[in-house]
Design a protein around this motif. Structure first.
Motif, short mmCIF file in Angstrom:
data_model
loop_
_atom_site.label_atom_id
_atom_site.label_comp_id
_atom_site.label_asym_id
_atom_site.label_seq_id
_atom_site.Cartn_x
_atom_site.Cartn_y
_atom_site.Cartn_z
N ASP A 151 0.73 -1.33 -0.22
CA ASP A 151 0.07 0.07 0.19
C ASP A 151 0.78 1.28 -0.01
OD1 ASP A 151 -2.30 -1.39 -0.02
OD2 ASP A 151 -2.67 -1.32 1.98
N ALA A 152 2.14 1.36 0.53
CA ALA A 152 2.96 2.32 0.47
C ALA A 152 3.52 2.64 -1.00
CB ALA A 152 4.37 2.21 1.33
N GLU A 153 3.20 1.78 -1.85
CA GLU A 153 3.62 1.57 -3.38
C GLU A 153 5.33 2.07 -3.42
OE1 GLU A 153 1.08 4.77 -5.07
OE2 GLU A 153 -0.48 3.58 -5.01
N PRO A 154 6.18 1.42 -2.74
CA PRO A 154 7.42 1.49 -2.83
C PRO A 154 7.92 0.85 -4.37
CG PRO A 154 7.02 -0.23 -1.57
CD PRO A 154 5.63 0.19 -1.70
N PRO A 176 1.23 -9.40 -7.88
CA PRO A 176 0.36 -8.44 -8.71
C PRO A 176 1.10 -7.11 -9.13
CG PRO A 176 -1.11 -9.72 -7.59
CD PRO A 176 0.16 -9.79 -6.81
N ASP A 177 1.73 -6.89 -8.00
CA ASP A 177 2.43 -5.31 -8.07
C ASP A 177 4.08 -5.40 -8.14
OD1 ASP A 177 0.05 -3.70 -7.71
OD2 ASP A 177 0.05 -4.39 -5.63
N LYS A 192 9.57 -3.57 -8.60
CA LYS A 192 8.79 -3.17 -9.84
C LYS A 192 9.54 -3.16 -11.07
CE LYS A 192 5.33 -0.44 -7.54
NZ LYS A 192 4.43 0.75 -7.32
N HIS A 193 10.72 -3.05 -10.87
CA HIS A 193 11.63 -2.98 -11.98
C HIS A 193 12.52 -4.53 -12.14
CE1 HIS A 193 10.72 1.10 -11.44
NE2 HIS A 193 11.37 1.00 -10.33
N PRO A 194 13.00 -4.89 -13.43
CA PRO A 194 13.52 -5.94 -13.60
C PRO A 194 14.82 -6.23 -12.88
CG PRO A 194 12.86 -4.97 -15.61
CD PRO A 194 12.89 -4.25 -14.53
N MET A 195 15.11 -7.27 -12.50
CA MET A 195 16.38 -7.74 -11.74
C MET A 195 17.06 -8.84 -12.53
SD MET A 195 15.17 -7.71 -7.82
CE MET A 195 14.32 -9.50 -7.92
N SER A 196 18.36 -8.74 -12.13
CA SER A 196 19.33 -9.72 -12.73
C SER A 196 20.52 -10.00 -11.95
CB SER A 196 19.89 -9.34 -14.37
OG SER A 196 20.60 -8.11 -14.09
N SER A 197 21.34 -10.97 -12.28
CA SER A 197 22.64 -11.52 -11.56
C SER A 197 22.35 -11.41 -10.02
CB SER A 197 23.73 -10.27 -11.98
OG SER A 197 23.90 -10.22 -13.31
N THR A 198 21.42 -12.07 -9.73
CA THR A 198 21.28 -12.33 -8.29
C THR A 198 21.83 -13.53 -7.67
OG1 THR A 198 18.81 -11.71 -8.57
CG2 THR A 198 19.28 -12.93 -6.66
N ARG A 199 22.43 -13.44 -6.47
CA ARG A 199 23.22 -14.17 -5.91
C ARG A 199 23.30 -14.33 -4.47
NH1 ARG A 199 28.01 -12.08 -4.08
NH2 ARG A 199 28.79 -10.05 -5.04
N HIS A 333 9.04 -5.84 14.52
CA HIS A 333 9.51 -4.49 13.97
C HIS A 333 8.60 -3.79 13.17
CE1 HIS A 333 14.08 -5.95 14.23
NE2 HIS A 333 13.24 -7.05 14.48
N LEU A 334 8.90 -2.45 13.20
CA LEU A 334 8.09 -1.57 12.53
C LEU A 334 8.65 -1.60 10.97
CD1 LEU A 334 7.17 1.70 14.72
CD2 LEU A 334 5.61 -0.42 14.05
N PRO A 335 7.96 -1.39 9.87
CA PRO A 335 8.68 -1.16 8.60
C PRO A 335 9.18 0.34 8.30
CG PRO A 335 6.35 -1.90 8.32
CD PRO A 335 6.55 -1.57 9.93
N VAL A 336 10.26 0.41 8.08
CA VAL A 336 10.91 1.68 7.57
C VAL A 336 10.82 2.14 5.92
CG1 VAL A 336 12.24 1.72 9.57
CG2 VAL A 336 13.28 1.09 7.39
N ALA A 337 10.48 3.29 5.73
CA ALA A 337 10.42 3.64 4.18
C ALA A 337 11.37 4.72 4.16
CB ALA A 337 9.06 3.95 3.74
N ALA A 338 12.09 5.02 3.09
CA ALA A 338 12.89 5.87 2.72
C ALA A 338 13.11 6.45 1.07
CB ALA A 338 14.43 5.72 3.09
#
Length: 343
Positions: A151-154, A176-177, A192-199, A333-338
């Motif tokens: 819901d914070a749409e990060p 979905p999002d 929300k954006h493509p990712m690659s080279s995960t390790r 814990h509380l979530p943090v957004a930056a």
């Protein structure tokens, strides 16, 4: 005649005694209860100087046996309340010397933390909004937690303490999002954006079993270019009879700092439960290489009564702007957004 002379001598001696009493800061009879404002409150003044010294030189305490420095640095901003208490006592005692001494901790606190109280700038077109949250392996409603974070749409959501079957719930609810995600061990990143080279990122301290996996590294392809994203969950700190046990956390932070230093992608974002504040010398391998939030305290732990922020957002070749907490979830814990501006 003798009696009058003796009386005059006694009168002059009494006047001299009263004058000496006033000179020492006492009352007309030399009693100390009505001392000068520049004499009263010397203990309060000494405590004010000590508070200022702890604020400015907290790193010196870090080298003492038992790890008191890390404990002090975890709650360092709360020394501001000590200054407020001393101010009240100084006013009650009408102590000028204590009031002057209090300028030292007030100035030190303002220099260290005053900027965090300023409001953040409005959202910018070139910013990424990121959310960091330790969701807790005892969370009884992972679906509600996932929805609250979405819901914070990060742009990015980093999670720690992902365990089955809750992991499946997070993946299904966020899909979905956030069509792109990666999980390694108990940490994960949704984007929300493509990712690659995960390790897998090996930040396991010595003496920890092979199954311990709390780090990942991936590349996020944002509209502004590539960003290397790191998600980490450092070992917990324990307080025991022998003091503060932070060696494993510090070792893990060192390994994480080495990985960031070796990163070839110019822009780096680190999200994680680091079990430490940005003032803690234990995070020096990271804070010496990355910048932290310029605005906001965002106290995140424990959720019921937050007193410190151990959930961190850091960046290299990018600027971490305002950081804030989101409403409580089923975690401790509380979530943090930056907001992060890519340089």
């Amino acid at each position: 005649m003798v009696q009058r002379a003796d009386s005059g001598t006694a009168s002059r001696a009494g006047a001299a005694f009263r004058w000496a009493g006033r000179a020492r800061g006492g009352d007309a009879e030399g009693r100390p209860g009505n001392r000068s404002a520049w004499v009263r409150g010397r203990v309060l003044a000494a405590l004010a100087v000590l508070t200022a010294a702890l604020l400015v030189c907290h790193g010196v305490v870090a080298d003492l046996a038992g790890g008191p420095g890390s404990l002090l640095e975890t709650f360092l901003p709360w020394l501001g309340l000590v200054a407020v208490l001393l101010l009240g006592l100084a006013l009650l005692r009408r102590s000028a010397v204590a009031l002057v001494a209090l300028l030292l901790p007030v100035t030190a606190w303002t220099y260290l933390f005053g900027g965090l109280l300023l409001p953040g700038d409005g959202p910018g077109a070139d910013e990424l909004l990121v959310v960091q949250h330790n969701v807790s392996d005892e969370n009884t409603d992972p679906a509600a937690t996932a929805r609250a974070l979405a819901d914070a749409e990060p742009d990015l959501i980093a999670l720690e303490e992902l365990v089955p079957p809750a992991l499946t719930v997070y993946e299904k609810t966020l899909a979905p999002d956030y069509p792109y995600h990666a999980v390694r061990g108990t940490v994960g990143l949704w984007s929300k954006h493509p990712m690659s080279s995960t390790r897998l990122l090996d930040i396991r301290p010595r003496g920890i079993a092979e199954g311990w996996s709390r780090g990942l590294r991936t590349v996020v392809h944002t509209p502004r270019g590539e960003v290397a994203a790191y998600v980490a969950h450092l070992p917990s700190v324990r307080i025991g009879a022998s003091g503060l046990a932070s060696a494993r956390r510090d070792e893990s932070a060192g390994l994480l700092g080495e990985a960031v230093a070796a990163e070839k992608v110019r822009r780096v974002i680190l999200l994680g439960d680091l079990n430490s504040t940005v003032d803690d010398h234990g995070l020096a391998p990271l804070t010496s290489r990355m910048n932290t939030a310029r605005r906001g305290f965002a106290l995140s732990f424990p959720a019921a009564f937050p007193v410190t922020r151990i959930d961190q957002v850091m960046a290299r070749s990018a600027t971490v702007g305002h950081i804030r907490t989101l409403p409580a979830t089923g975690s401790d814990h509380l979530p943090v957004a930056a907001r992060i501006t890519l340089d």
